[in-house]
Scaffold this active site. Structure first.
Site, PDB file in Angstrom:
ATOM      1  N   LYS A  37       9.398   4.230  -0.975  1.00 26.87           N
ATOM      2  CA  LYS A  37       8.260   4.996  -0.100  1.00 26.87           C
ATOM      3  C   LYS A  37       7.709   4.080   0.943  1.00 26.87           C
ATOM      4  O   LYS A  37       7.407   4.512   2.082  1.00 26.87           O
ATOM      5  CB  LYS A  37       7.394   6.079  -1.012  1.00 26.87           C
ATOM      6  CG  LYS A  37       6.399   5.073  -1.742  1.00 26.87           C
ATOM      7  CD  LYS A  37       5.833   6.253  -2.514  1.00 26.87           C
ATOM      8  CE  LYS A  37       4.941   5.587  -4.045  1.00 26.87           C
ATOM      9  NZ  LYS A  37       4.102   4.645  -3.596  1.00 26.87           N
ATOM     10  N   ARG A 112      -1.520  11.669  -6.506  1.00 26.63           N
ATOM     11  CA  ARG A 112      -0.563  11.457  -7.545  1.00 26.63           C
ATOM     12  C   ARG A 112      -0.668  12.236  -8.583  1.00 26.63           C
ATOM     13  O   ARG A 112      -0.219  12.067  -9.712  1.00 26.63           O
ATOM     14  CB  ARG A 112      -0.621  10.012  -7.994  1.00 26.63           C
ATOM     15  CG  ARG A 112       0.230   9.028  -7.326  1.00 26.63           C
ATOM     16  CD  ARG A 112      -0.063   7.501  -7.940  1.00 26.63           C
ATOM     17  NE  ARG A 112       1.162   6.550  -7.970  1.00 26.63           N
ATOM     18  CZ  ARG A 112       1.198   5.771  -7.020  1.00 26.63           C
ATOM     19  NH1 ARG A 112       0.317   5.330  -5.977  1.00 26.63           N
ATOM     20  NH2 ARG A 112       2.102   4.589  -7.126  1.00 26.63           N
ATOM     21  N   ARG A 151      12.553  -6.438  -5.929  1.00 29.74           N
ATOM     22  CA  ARG A 151      11.450  -6.321  -5.043  1.00 29.74           C
ATOM     23  C   ARG A 151      10.434  -7.648  -4.799  1.00 29.74           C
ATOM     24  O   ARG A 151      10.052  -8.164  -5.601  1.00 29.74           O
ATOM     25  CB  ARG A 151      10.510  -5.173  -5.367  1.00 29.74           C
ATOM     26  CG  ARG A 151       9.365  -4.868  -4.308  1.00 29.74           C
ATOM     27  CD  ARG A 151       8.936  -3.428  -4.009  1.00 29.74           C
ATOM     28  NE  ARG A 151       8.202  -3.064  -5.195  1.00 29.74           N
ATOM     29  CZ  ARG A 151       8.062  -2.003  -5.431  1.00 29.74           C
ATOM     30  NH1 ARG A 151       8.156  -0.881  -4.514  1.00 29.74           N
ATOM     31  NH2 ARG A 151       7.413  -1.319  -6.548  1.00 29.74           N
ATOM     32  N   ARG A 181       5.558  -8.569  -7.309  1.00 28.73           N
ATOM     33  CA  ARG A 181       4.160  -7.851  -7.591  1.00 28.73           C
ATOM     34  C   ARG A 181       3.884  -7.800  -9.315  1.00 28.73           C
ATOM     35  O   ARG A 181       5.157  -7.692  -9.813  1.00 28.73           O
ATOM     36  CB  ARG A 181       4.210  -6.438  -7.429  1.00 28.73           C
ATOM     37  CG  ARG A 181       3.682  -6.158  -6.073  1.00 28.73           C
ATOM     38  CD  ARG A 181       3.940  -4.863  -5.413  1.00 28.73           C
ATOM     39  NE  ARG A 181       3.680  -3.729  -6.601  1.00 28.73           N
ATOM     40  CZ  ARG A 181       3.655  -2.422  -6.308  1.00 28.73           C
ATOM     41  NH1 ARG A 181       4.113  -1.945  -4.979  1.00 28.73           N
ATOM     42  NH2 ARG A 181       3.295  -1.475  -6.987  1.00 28.73           N
ATOM     43  N   ARG A 192       5.097   2.884 -15.533  1.00 24.49           N
ATOM     44  CA  ARG A 192       4.770   3.610 -14.273  1.00 24.49           C
ATOM     45  C   ARG A 192       5.675   4.794 -14.091  1.00 24.49           C
ATOM     46  O   ARG A 192       5.029   5.789 -13.385  1.00 24.49           O
ATOM     47  CB  ARG A 192       4.938   2.829 -13.295  1.00 24.49           C
ATOM     48  CG  ARG A 192       3.711   1.598 -13.101  1.00 24.49           C
ATOM     49  CD  ARG A 192       4.128   0.608 -12.103  1.00 24.49           C
ATOM     50  NE  ARG A 192       4.192   0.791 -10.674  1.00 24.49           N
ATOM     51  CZ  ARG A 192       4.681   0.150  -9.907  1.00 24.49           C
ATOM     52  NH1 ARG A 192       5.201  -1.054 -10.002  1.00 24.49           N
ATOM     53  NH2 ARG A 192       4.533   0.726  -8.731  1.00 24.49           N
TER      54      ARG A 192
HETATM   55  P1  AMP Z   1       2.118   1.874  -5.399  1.00 26.80           P
HETATM   56  O1  AMP Z   1       1.809   0.447  -4.568  1.00 26.80           O
HETATM   57  O2  AMP Z   1       1.866   3.142  -4.670  1.00 26.80           O
HETATM   58  O3  AMP Z   1       3.150   1.742  -6.269  1.00 26.80           O
HETATM   59  O4  AMP Z   1       0.666   1.705  -6.745  1.00 26.80           O
HETATM   60  C1  AMP Z   1       0.563   0.627  -7.604  1.00 26.80           C
HETATM   61  C2  AMP Z   1      -0.450   1.176  -8.608  1.00 26.80           C
HETATM   62  O5  AMP Z   1      -1.723   1.589  -7.980  1.00 26.80           O
HETATM   63  C3  AMP Z   1      -0.093   2.326  -9.213  1.00 26.80           C
HETATM   64  O6  AMP Z   1       0.677   2.117 -10.340  1.00 26.80           O
HETATM   65  C4  AMP Z   1      -1.347   2.821  -9.945  1.00 26.80           C
HETATM   66  O7  AMP Z   1      -2.017   2.001 -11.079  1.00 26.80           O
HETATM   67  C5  AMP Z   1      -2.464   2.560  -8.677  1.00 26.80           C
HETATM   68  N1  AMP Z   1      -2.336   3.732  -7.879  1.00 26.80           N
HETATM   69  C6  AMP Z   1      -2.200   3.689  -6.442  1.00 26.80           C
HETATM   70  N2  AMP Z   1      -2.176   4.791  -5.979  1.00 26.80           N
HETATM   71  C7  AMP Z   1      -3.061   5.784  -7.020  1.00 26.80           C
HETATM   72  C8  AMP Z   1      -3.364   6.906  -7.086  1.00 26.80           C
HETATM   73  N3  AMP Z   1      -3.148   7.941  -6.153  1.00 26.80           N
HETATM   74  N4  AMP Z   1      -3.888   7.410  -8.452  1.00 26.80           N
HETATM   75  C9  AMP Z   1      -4.047   6.485  -9.317  1.00 26.80           C
HETATM   76  N5  AMP Z   1      -3.444   5.432  -9.315  1.00 26.80           N
HETATM   77  C10 AMP Z   1      -2.971   4.923  -8.083  1.00 26.80           C
END
Ligand code: AMP
Length: 240
Positions: A37, A112, A151, A181, A192
């Site tokens: 994404k 989410r 990644r 990361r 996750r």
């Molecule tokens: P991402 O970069 O979108 O994969 O997000 C990395 C991490 O940030 C996730 O595993 C969550 O711990 C946190 N996170 C990001 N967006 C959200 C959200 N909308 N709700 C809750 N946690 C989030």
């Protein structure tokens, strides 16, 4: 402008006639970790000049800058768990309250949870805006683990690469500066994924029931996924 014309046709016209961006494209992008994404969001931004708003990035930024919010969310993110709704909702509320979102946006990684879906409804309603579509990118768990382990992020440009995926491998000259990361280890990724199925599947289902969902197969190379995304967006009509 006739709002019943296909969305991308209108975008084409607007890009030609209004180069400073009257494009009112408001999209949500959902998908499991490693679904691609972030990459698709970058391609949408490149192509249409809309704003990319990533909650994951904003939260990682808060951690890097050692803000109060960063301290609160770090333990959840380190374990691969979702951050509590109220923290993320207030971050998104602040961001969507800024004037630059008038040019359109792609919201990557929010909502989410069901509660976040309802919070998003209120935010949009409060601003008198509607969404043009909700994209979800589907991939298998094996693909997720393979992709996330490869990644890498370039700290200088923020660009995402992948050692294991065709079309997005990094150039040799920047290999040494790339970073992984912290939450991309296999154990954290499995957590996750579990969070995604437990908490995000119902949010995806809610948008499906509303008829707003654009489901994309994310197993192909990024360019092929993007072609499919474009094709699907062509049949979407713009909201108000
Ligand atoms: P991402 O970069 O979108 O994969 O997000 C990395 C991490 O940030 C996730 O595993 C969550 O711990 C946190 N996170 C990001 N967006 C959200 C959200 N909308 N709700 C809750 N946690 C989030």
């Amino acid at each position: 402008m006739d709002l019943h014309l296909p969305l991308l046709w209108q975008i084409g016209q607007l890009v030609v006639n209004e180069p400073r961006g009257l494009v009112l494209l408001r999209l949500i992008l959902m998908g499991a970790p490693g679904s691609g994404k972030g990459t698709q969001a970058e391609l949408l931004v490149e192509q249409f000049g809309i704003l990319h708003i990533s909650t994951g990035e904003m939260l990682r930024d808060a951690i890097d800058h050692r803000t109060d919010l960063g301290g609160l969310v770090e333990p959840y993110m380190a374990l691969g768990r979702l951050v509590p709704d109220h923290h993320v909702i207030s971050v998104v509320e602040d961001r969507l309250g800024q004037p630059d979102i008038e040019a359109g946006f792609i919201l990557d990684g929010f909502p989410r949870t069901l509660r976040q879906v309802y919070a998003m409804d209120e935010l949009m309603e409060g601003q008198g805006l509607t969404l043009d579509g909700v994209i979800v990118i589907d991939v298998s768990e094996e693909t997720v683990v393979e992709r996330t382990s490869g990644r890498r992020v370039d700290p200088e440009t923020g660009k995402i690469f992948n050692l294991n995926a065709e079309g997005v491998r990094p150039p040799a000259e920047i290999l040494s500066r790339l970073e992984q990361r912290d939450d991309d280890s296999e154990e954290v990724i499995r957590q996750r994924m579990a969070s995604y199925h437990n908490e995000t599947d119902p949010a995806v289902e809610e948008y499906a029931q509303r008829g707003q969902l654009i489901r994309i197969d994310g197993s192909a190379a990024p360019d092929a996924v993007f072609d499919e995304l474009r094709r699907r967006l062509e049949s979407v009509e713009q909201g108000s």
